[in-house]
Write a protein that holds these residues in place. Sequence first.
Motif, PDB file in Angstrom:
ATOM      1  N   GLN A   1       0.665  -0.927  -0.406  1.00  0.00           N
ATOM      2  CA  GLN A   1       0.649  -0.380   0.456  1.00  0.00           C
ATOM      3  C   GLN A   1       0.629   1.483   0.227  1.00  0.00           C
ATOM      4  OE1 GLN A   1      -3.811  -0.118   2.048  1.00  0.00           O
ATOM      5  NE2 GLN A   1      -3.895   2.119   2.705  1.00  0.00           N
ATOM      6  N   ASN A   2       1.180   2.228  -1.135  1.00  0.00           N
ATOM      7  CA  ASN A   2       1.639   2.917  -1.158  1.00  0.00           C
ATOM      8  C   ASN A   2       1.300   4.326  -1.083  1.00  0.00           C
ATOM      9  OD1 ASN A   2       3.816   4.566  -2.239  1.00  0.00           O
ATOM     10  ND2 ASN A   2       4.340   4.139  -4.650  1.00  0.00           N
ATOM     11  N   SER A   3       1.722   4.938  -0.042  1.00  0.00           N
ATOM     12  CA  SER A   3       0.549   6.044   0.333  1.00  0.00           C
ATOM     13  C   SER A   3       1.828   6.853   0.251  1.00  0.00           C
ATOM     14  CB  SER A   3       0.022   5.926   1.743  1.00  0.00           C
ATOM     15  OG  SER A   3      -1.256   4.747   1.956  1.00  0.00           O
ATOM     16  N   TYR A   4       3.210   7.381  -0.186  1.00  0.00           N
ATOM     17  CA  TYR A   4       3.508   8.464  -0.627  1.00  0.00           C
ATOM     18  C   TYR A   4       2.954   9.297  -1.482  1.00  0.00           C
ATOM     19  CZ  TYR A   4       7.759   6.760   1.825  1.00  0.00           C
ATOM     20  OH  TYR A   4       8.893   6.212   3.346  1.00  0.00           O
ATOM     21  N   GLY A   5       3.078  10.389  -1.650  1.00  0.00           N
ATOM     22  CA  GLY A   5       2.556  11.116  -3.401  1.00  0.00           C
ATOM     23  C   GLY A   5       2.998  11.019  -4.422  1.00  0.00           C
ATOM     24  N   TYR A   6       2.292  10.590  -5.055  1.00  0.00           N
ATOM     25  CA  TYR A   6       2.378  10.432  -5.920  1.00  0.00           C
ATOM     26  C   TYR A   6       2.442  12.447  -7.057  1.00  0.00           C
ATOM     27  CZ  TYR A   6       1.843   5.745  -6.579  1.00  0.00           C
ATOM     28  OH  TYR A   6       2.335   4.023  -6.354  1.00  0.00           O
TER      29      TYR A   6
END
Length: 433
Positions: free
Chosen positions: A130-135
């Motif tokens: 779950q990639n919750s860094y900002g794109y």
Amino acid sequence: MIWNQNAECMDKEEKEEMQLALLQKQVKRVYEKVPFYREKFDKAGFHPDDLKTLDDITKIPFTTKADLREAYPFGLFAVSDDEIIEIHSTSGTTGTPVVSGYTQKDIDIWGECTARAIAMAGGDKNSKIQNSYGYGLFTGGFGIDHGAKVMGATVIPMSSGNTARQLKIMEDFQSDILTCTPSYAMYLAESLEKEGYTADDISLHGGIFGAEMWTEEMRRSLEEKLGITAHNIYGLTELMGPGVAAECKYQTGLHIQEDHFYPEIIDPETEEILEDGKRGELVLTNLTREGMPVIRFRTKDMTALRRDECPCGRTTVRMDRITGRSDDMLKIKGVMVYPSQIETAILQIEGLTANYQIHVSRPHTLDEIEVKVETSPEVFSDEMKKIEEFERRIAKKIQSAIGISVDVTLVEPESLPRSEGKAIRVIDERNFD
């Protein structure tokens, strides 16, 4: 799991021979391809032919953030525009943004480095990340995304924000690795508790947190609240993004990917090279990057290098957790103070949350420092006398840590601003004009 056995477990002699060859090739390349570096090297009296050993790197002048800003937007690119396939940038909140350009080879290297970091956190091709860094222009989201795809893992590109949906996806999709800033991870952990979840209700086993400084105390809190092993990751837009270094399961420091980055530690004042174990400013050089190679970049991040054996089997040099920056150290009443020192003191006290702000002011002739800290609901509901006694105890703890007195103000839960990106911990209201 070690993702790349050959690169991560290379013996010292082979590694240094490889690094010298890569460094010589890179320095020659930027001298020929980037007018900025040709001019800088010529001015310093350095020529690529002067680089005979790794120790000769000290003959090369440093690159600073000011240099990169002056080159805005594309002045440091070493390839033609048609070879650049991706561009990222810093926010520019403290000045002209730094732009970073990537060729396809650079993206492949980035993905390789972040795949290694994911493997250190227990990830593999079966992981749901779950990639919750900002794109976006920020490198966090895309950096992890590239690595997950290289590994063959499933990436859930959540980006930051929409916390209720984050929690729902975490539960429904059975995400097993969470990636985001540590402050946002703490926000998610608090939100889980508020919604009545426990660590047993989710499937997370690992977290990869970076992009801002955080302490061991915050690590332990995140591990307890989320039921995970929390891993530190390091990177910077100027050199690539996340994945320059990362922690293995033993958490004995962050392994630097030395086949792609050459690290040094210098005294920030004298610029003298420091020996291993001595804390100073980290300097990094791109060894393999094509699009925008950066040579001897002064990161301003304060750390130390360790070369003793790590139980994981990797032989790459390790860097200590970043404990401050040479340019964001606060000088208060003549004393050097790092925000991380205050955070460490706060998180050692039961009844406080990890949310705080440091306000520095100079209302008259002397500096004053106020630390606002959120309490648990139970503490905040106490009578005023008890709260005042608690504030004095916290102030004494912080004073013991930093050596100067502070005012502490306890505030109600969830009253300080939450961050979905990098947390704003320090507000310096002093006028130095």
